[in-house]
Design an enzyme around this catalytic site. Structure first.
Site, mmCIF file in Angstrom:
data_model
loop_
_atom_site.group_PDB
_atom_site.id
_atom_site.type_symbol
_atom_site.label_atom_id
_atom_site.label_comp_id
_atom_site.label_asym_id
_atom_site.label_seq_id
_atom_site.Cartn_x
_atom_site.Cartn_y
_atom_site.Cartn_z
ATOM 1 N N GLN A 1 8.019 -3.564 -5.309
ATOM 2 C CA GLN A 1 9.698 -3.308 -5.740
ATOM 3 C C GLN A 1 10.550 -3.556 -5.439
ATOM 4 O O GLN A 1 10.428 -4.992 -5.104
ATOM 5 C CB GLN A 1 8.944 -2.705 -4.105
ATOM 6 C CG GLN A 1 9.657 -1.320 -3.356
ATOM 7 C CD GLN A 1 9.788 -0.624 -2.245
ATOM 8 O OE1 GLN A 1 8.600 -0.597 -1.778
ATOM 9 N NE2 GLN A 1 9.798 0.980 -2.357
ATOM 10 N N ASN B 1 -5.727 2.078 -11.590
ATOM 11 C CA ASN B 1 -6.868 2.189 -12.791
ATOM 12 C C ASN B 1 -6.988 3.802 -11.898
ATOM 13 O O ASN B 1 -7.160 4.154 -11.627
ATOM 14 C CB ASN B 1 -7.942 1.358 -12.416
ATOM 15 C CG ASN B 1 -8.510 1.547 -11.263
ATOM 16 O OD1 ASN B 1 -8.763 3.291 -10.708
ATOM 17 N ND2 ASN B 1 -9.257 0.482 -10.645
ATOM 18 N N ARG C 1 16.345 -7.710 -0.129
ATOM 19 C CA ARG C 1 16.471 -9.031 -0.454
ATOM 20 C C ARG C 1 18.264 -9.088 -1.484
ATOM 21 O O ARG C 1 18.933 -10.062 -0.514
ATOM 22 C CB ARG C 1 15.820 -9.916 0.271
ATOM 23 C CG ARG C 1 14.932 -9.886 1.504
ATOM 24 C CD ARG C 1 13.501 -11.079 1.191
ATOM 25 N NE ARG C 1 14.193 -12.202 1.718
ATOM 26 C CZ ARG C 1 13.981 -13.104 1.730
ATOM 27 N NH1 ARG C 1 12.823 -13.739 1.498
ATOM 28 N NH2 ARG C 1 14.383 -14.474 1.737
ATOM 29 N N SER D 1 13.180 -5.327 -4.741
ATOM 30 C CA SER D 1 13.402 -6.533 -2.810
ATOM 31 C C SER D 1 14.881 -5.934 -2.604
ATOM 32 O O SER D 1 16.311 -6.091 -3.304
ATOM 33 C CB SER D 1 13.622 -7.259 -3.055
ATOM 34 O OG SER D 1 13.964 -8.168 -1.936
ATOM 35 N N ARG E 1 0.640 2.999 0.281
ATOM 36 C CA ARG E 1 -0.975 3.498 1.026
ATOM 37 C C ARG E 1 -1.877 3.250 -0.086
ATOM 38 O O ARG E 1 -3.092 2.313 0.212
ATOM 39 C CB ARG E 1 -0.899 4.581 1.527
ATOM 40 C CG ARG E 1 0.148 4.365 3.212
ATOM 41 C CD ARG E 1 -0.977 3.478 4.383
ATOM 42 N NE ARG E 1 0.085 3.767 4.905
ATOM 43 C CZ ARG E 1 1.313 3.147 5.437
ATOM 44 N NH1 ARG E 1 0.951 2.056 4.395
ATOM 45 N NH2 ARG E 1 1.977 2.744 6.621
ATOM 46 N N ARG F 1 -3.063 14.376 -2.890
ATOM 47 C CA ARG F 1 -1.619 13.825 -2.952
ATOM 48 C C ARG F 1 -0.623 15.238 -3.743
ATOM 49 O O ARG F 1 0.612 15.622 -3.680
ATOM 50 C CB ARG F 1 -0.588 12.849 -3.443
ATOM 51 C CG ARG F 1 -1.339 11.484 -2.493
ATOM 52 C CD ARG F 1 -0.261 11.698 -1.852
ATOM 53 N NE ARG F 1 -1.116 10.224 -1.002
ATOM 54 C CZ ARG F 1 -0.524 10.123 0.486
ATOM 55 N NH1 ARG F 1 0.270 10.454 1.621
ATOM 56 N NH2 ARG F 1 -0.023 8.391 1.053
HETATM 57 C C1 FAD Z 1 -1.759 14.363 4.160
HETATM 58 C C2 FAD Z 1 -1.329 12.957 5.099
HETATM 59 C C3 FAD Z 1 -1.204 12.071 6.024
HETATM 60 C C4 FAD Z 1 -1.260 11.416 6.182
HETATM 61 N N1 FAD Z 1 -0.256 10.165 7.410
HETATM 62 C C5 FAD Z 1 -0.411 9.080 7.195
HETATM 63 C C6 FAD Z 1 -0.500 8.212 8.665
HETATM 64 O O1 FAD Z 1 0.709 9.603 9.469
HETATM 65 N N2 FAD Z 1 -0.130 6.921 8.624
HETATM 66 C C7 FAD Z 1 -0.778 6.467 7.663
HETATM 67 O O2 FAD Z 1 -0.787 5.453 7.659
HETATM 68 N N3 FAD Z 1 -1.046 6.494 6.274
HETATM 69 C C8 FAD Z 1 -1.374 8.237 6.204
HETATM 70 N N4 FAD Z 1 -1.395 8.532 5.421
HETATM 71 C C9 FAD Z 1 -2.329 7.509 4.023
HETATM 72 C C10 FAD Z 1 -3.711 7.471 4.110
HETATM 73 O O3 FAD Z 1 -4.184 7.178 5.570
HETATM 74 C C11 FAD Z 1 -4.455 6.757 3.354
HETATM 75 O O4 FAD Z 1 -4.183 5.228 3.240
HETATM 76 C C12 FAD Z 1 -3.655 7.343 1.452
HETATM 77 O O5 FAD Z 1 -3.819 8.441 1.584
HETATM 78 C C13 FAD Z 1 -5.021 5.917 1.047
HETATM 79 O O6 FAD Z 1 -5.449 6.872 0.647
HETATM 80 P P1 FAD Z 1 -7.302 5.936 0.116
HETATM 81 O O7 FAD Z 1 -7.095 5.239 1.141
HETATM 82 O O8 FAD Z 1 -8.018 6.438 0.237
HETATM 83 O O9 FAD Z 1 -6.767 5.104 -0.735
HETATM 84 P P2 FAD Z 1 -7.272 3.475 -1.368
HETATM 85 O O10 FAD Z 1 -6.233 2.304 -0.370
HETATM 86 O O11 FAD Z 1 -6.786 3.997 -2.775
HETATM 87 O O12 FAD Z 1 -8.637 3.465 -1.046
HETATM 88 C C14 FAD Z 1 -9.379 4.247 -2.392
HETATM 89 C C15 FAD Z 1 -10.807 4.302 -1.713
HETATM 90 O O13 FAD Z 1 -11.398 3.114 -1.644
HETATM 91 C C16 FAD Z 1 -12.303 3.612 -0.315
HETATM 92 N N5 FAD Z 1 -11.316 1.525 0.599
HETATM 93 C C17 FAD Z 1 -10.414 1.499 1.090
HETATM 94 N N6 FAD Z 1 -10.374 0.656 2.099
HETATM 95 C C18 FAD Z 1 -11.211 0.630 2.541
HETATM 96 C C19 FAD Z 1 -12.134 -0.375 2.977
HETATM 97 N N7 FAD Z 1 -11.213 -1.351 3.566
HETATM 98 N N8 FAD Z 1 -13.164 -0.425 3.396
HETATM 99 C C20 FAD Z 1 -13.620 0.466 3.206
HETATM 100 N N9 FAD Z 1 -13.892 0.937 1.502
HETATM 101 C C21 FAD Z 1 -12.370 1.307 1.510
HETATM 102 C C22 FAD Z 1 -12.496 4.385 -0.054
HETATM 103 O O14 FAD Z 1 -13.792 5.125 -0.419
HETATM 104 C C23 FAD Z 1 -10.732 5.181 -0.234
HETATM 105 O O15 FAD Z 1 -11.008 6.648 -0.159
HETATM 106 C C24 FAD Z 1 -2.062 9.903 4.852
HETATM 107 C C25 FAD Z 1 -2.673 10.302 3.930
HETATM 108 C C26 FAD Z 1 -2.512 12.494 3.372
HETATM 109 C C27 FAD Z 1 -2.644 12.849 2.387
#
Ligand code: FAD
Length: 234
Positions: free
Chosen positions: A82, A151, A86, A84, A73, A162
């Site tokens: 990852q 990075n 498949r 596969s 995520r 996390r």
């Molecule tokens: C306790 C917990 C529960 C969660 N539950 C769920 C769940 O139920 N379902 C689910 O799908 N996910 C869930 N997540 C995942 C969460 O929504 C994030 O996808 C995940 O933590 C990755 O974090 P991030 O987006 O900060 O990281 P990254 O994707 O690495 O992004 C890093 C940073 O870049 C910026 N960024 C990222 N994407 C964009 C964008 N498109 N536009 C502008 N800026 C951007 C933001 O500042 C972000 O913090 C959960 C996470 C936690 C910690």
């Protein structure tokens, strides 16, 4: 869980950051100590771009596919490959057993369920179903294998999220193991681990020890919930 650093994990992250940041000021970037000090100064000012020059490359084994999905995520500043389902034969898959399923009486049921799935998968293969289709029967708790590149900017964000007690136990354990592994490399990684690889409630602790607050509505109580904190004296 097995973690192995592979490829081009940056050996001296602070020197690296300091030397690239030095270009901005026309500084002498041959001096190690100055590079380290410059890196720390940039980090203290939250000049996040400089962290993107530091990389970690990791082989992750024996972590559940479900947990790997959560790792995946984090998609900014990362690359993820990852194993596969498949192509790989998963007849003898290993799997994660959470603490609640390790108790007597529960463990047996859990193991029986996993055995049934393995038999179901094997039966489909024997009937001539290709692996990529039989794989639909596999459980999310099954162990998987990933090569991950991330990075430092993204890794700090990963650790903030996390290492928080709101994160799933398995990914929290993964974050803790990775933190320990990196901190053992040398003092520069030790400094980063100590100061930056912290739960989000402690992300500014290294600047000011009283700056610990939580923004999770279901706050665990480790530090006060933000709405209960007075940041500016009235
Ligand atoms: C306790 C917990 C529960 C969660 N539950 C769920 C769940 O139920 N379902 C689910 O799908 N996910 C869930 N997540 C995942 C969460 O929504 C994030 O996808 C995940 O933590 C990755 O974090 P991030 O987006 O900060 O990281 P990254 O994707 O690495 O992004 C890093 C940073 O870049 C910026 N960024 C990222 N994407 C964009 C964008 N498109 N536009 C502008 N800026 C951007 C933001 O500042 C972000 O913090 C959960 C996470 C936690 C910690």
């Amino acid at each position: 869980m097995k973690l192995t650093l592979v490829g081009d994990t940056t050996n001296h992250p602070l020197q690296k950051i300091g030397s690239v940041a030095g270009v901005c000021w026309g500084a002498n970037t041959d001096d190690r100590e100055k590079n380290v000090n410059r890196a720390i100064s940039c980090i203290e000012s939250d000049h996040g771009r400089v962290l993107e020059w530091v990389n970690v490359e990791l082989l992750i084994e024996d972590l559940s596919a479900r947990c790997m999905r959560e790792v995946g995520r984090h998609c900014v500043g990362t690359s993820y490959l990852q194993s596969s389902t498949r192509y790989v034969d998963e007849s003898n898959f290993k799997y994660y057993t959470p603490p609640s399923c390790q108790k007597d009486g529960v463990r047996e049921v859990y193991e029986k369920g996993m055995k049934n799935i393995a038999e179901f998968y094997g039966e489909l293969i024997e009937l001539g179903v290709p692996r990529e289709d039989a794989a639909n029967a596999l459980p999310l708790g099954m162990d998987s294998k990933v090569v991950w590149k991330i990075n430092l900017r993204s890794l700090v964000n990963f650790m903030n999220k996390r290492l928080c007690s709101r994160a799933l136990l398995e990914i929290r354990q993964f974050a803790n193991e990775l933190r320990s592994l990196l901190m053992k490399i040398n003092v520069e990684w030790g400094w980063i681990g100590e100061n930056l690889f912290v739960p989000s409630c402690e992300r500014y602790k290294f600047l000011n020890k009283s700056m610990c607050f939580c923004i999770e509505k279901k706050c665990c109580g480790r530090h006060p919930y933000i709405k209960d904190v007075t940041l500016v004296k009235q």
